[in-house]
Design a protein around this motif. Structure first.
Motif: not given
Length: 504
Positions: A247, A249, A270, A272, A473, A480-483, A487-488, A491
């Motif tokens: 991933k 980030t 993946r 973020t 986000g 893209l996505g959330r921190q 939910e963050g 991810a």
């Protein structure tokens, strides 16, 4: 190499407070010369393959050198993280939480040293970099209160179904130069709390405080769990394409985010991505101007405008436009600007030469626009360093570069609107969708306006700031996505459904 014990870390922090007051650039530079920084790879502090200068933005001169990781050293860091992953993933959440709490203690017990180094390399006033370090520790602790345990979805005569959240593997984290520690620590927390290992790359413009944090936190986690390297775009590109990185980030520009998406496609990493934000604020005519003018100014010019979620465009009802602009211009004229170690300074420089040149290019283009009225500012300050006057411009509309693009400097365009629908349409124009705000004494009306805004976060009567328990986000090209929030965190995991027979 002999490892440093936790008690030694604490003692070093105490001795620093006693023996050295880091309250000037020269003091910090001397401290760094006496304590050269290194990379953290597999639990070992190692020299870089080469070294690069770090520039003090308040003087535009070299203030330190930082180690740069070679391609081989990045491979070693990824390999160390990959080797450490199975044991760390199998570590109980309670123990991972304990380690991260110790990490928070490292931040808090070394705030003076970290903030001073951060002010030297980033330029922000010392009081504000202290807040950045302290807030990073607070965000970390708050995120550890979020439950990430497995969830039972069904348990009946048909069997038991458990939703499991499995760590991904090695996380490649790329942090920016505008808020180096404040944006790196949440990435570390997201990755390690959920059972991943990490290779963190700070911006080469501001690597010093992150490398110092790596040194201080060297023994907080098992070897290989936490790795910190330094380098330019080539290092980030190598992480984005590496098969053993599960991933990425990133906090950065839209252009950088698109490059990461493209380069990571071959391994379906993946992602973020928290990207640019040309954030709009809508100010209705029913506000209390005395109260909102300082709040709006602070939210627009925080960190000299170098914050992704800062106000970058303001839409003000025509009935109050001129008065609000003049109130904010008066604040700009009275706001002291200078080096971050100077007492009472509120605004520092733009962080680097490239960004300084970019902001000046936008100002030059804006000055050539006959519609533009520079109410205050508009030029570089005639002094060493990358200083630009806090600038407010009126008269522009959509289509102007200052309005359409994220300038990322101390420059604010203020536009007029006649009704709420007009304001929402202007605010939603363009490719950005990170944050927005509505300012009004009529909360119901403000909520109605907010409902039409296309942004990942919308505030009413405030702007800037994250809640670690709330996902953050962007929409559209702002990410893209959330921190943050559950939910963050999730991810950074892969969801797996485990079906068990009845009675299991």
């Amino acid at each position: 190499m002999q490892s440093t014990k936790r008690s030694d870390i604490q003692l070093r922090a105490i001795n620093l407070e006693i023996d050295m007051v880091l309250d000037s650039p020269s003091a910090v530079m001397t401290h760094l010369q006496s304590n050269p920084l290194r990379l953290l790879i597999g639990g070992e502090l190692v020299e870089g393959g080469q070294y690069a200068p770090v520039i003090d933005p308040a003087t535009a001169t070299e203030c330190a050198i930082a180690p740069i990781a070679t391609a081989t050293q990045l491979e070693q860091a990824i390999s160390a993280a990959n080797a450490a992953f199975p044991a760390w993933a199998a570590t109980a959440t309670k123990e991972r939480r304990r380690c991260l709490r110790v990490f928070a203690e490292v931040l808090e017990s070394n705030v003076a040293e970290l903030a001073a180094i951060l002010t030297l390399e980033q330029g922000r006033p010392l009081a504000l970099t202290r807040v950045e370090i302290e807030r990073a520790a607070m965000l970390l602790r708050a995120m550890l209160t979020i439950d990430i345990e497995d969830e039972v979805l069904r348990d009946d005569e048909g069997g038991r179904v458990v939703l499991q959240h499995r760590p991904l593997g090695v996380v490649g984290a790329i942090a920016p130069w505008n808020v180096p520690i404040g944006l790196a620590v949440p990435k570390i927390t997201h990755a390690l709390y959920t059972g991943n290992t990490i290779v963190l790359k700070p911006s080469p413009y501001t690597p010093l405080s992150t490398l110092k944090l790596a040194e201080l936190a060297r023994d907080v986690f098992p070897r290989g769990v936490f790795n910190v390297i330094n380098g330019g775009n080539d290092v980030g590109a190598q992480m984005s394409t590496h098969a053993d990185v599960a991933k990425i980030t990133l906090t950065g520009s839209i252009a950088t985010g698109k490059r990461v998406v493209a380069s990571s496609a071959s391994t379906l990493k993946r992602l973020t991505l928290e990207l640019g934000g040309n954030d709009a604020a809508i100010v209705r005519k029913d506000v209390n101007l005395e109260h909102v003018a300082p709040a709006l100014f602070g939210a627009a010019f925080v960190n000299s405008g170098q914050v992704c979620m800062a106000i970058k465009r303001m839409y003000v009802h025509s009935a109050i436009h001129d008065e609000l602009v003049e109130r904010m211009a008066a604040i700009a004229r009275d706001t002291p600007m200078g080096g971050g170690f100077t007492p009472n300074v509120k605004l520092g420089p733009v962080q680097n030469q490239a960004q300084f040149d970019s902001v000046l290019s936008v100002l030059k283009e804006t000055k050539a626009d006959p519609r533009a009225r520079f109410v205050v500012g508009g030029s570089a300050v005639d002094k060493p360093g990358y200083f630009i006057e806090p600038t407010i411009v009126t008269g522009l509309t959509q289509g102007a570069r200052l309005v359409d693009e994220e300038t990322f400097g101390p420059v604010l365009p203020v536009m007029r609107f006649e009704d709420d629908d007009d304001a929402v349409a202007q605010a939603n124009a363009g490719k950005y969708g990170l944050c927005a705000s509505v300012w009004s004494s009529n909360i119901a009306a403000a909520q109605q306006v907010a409902s039409g805004l296309v942004a990942g976060t919308v505030w009413i009567n405030r702007h800037v700031g994250v809640d670690p328990l709330v996902p953050f986000g962007g929409m559209k090209e702002s990410g893209l996505g959330r921190q943050f929030g559950k939910e963050g965190l999730l991810a950074f995991t892969e969801t797996r459904a485990l079906y068990c027979p009845p009675g299991a």
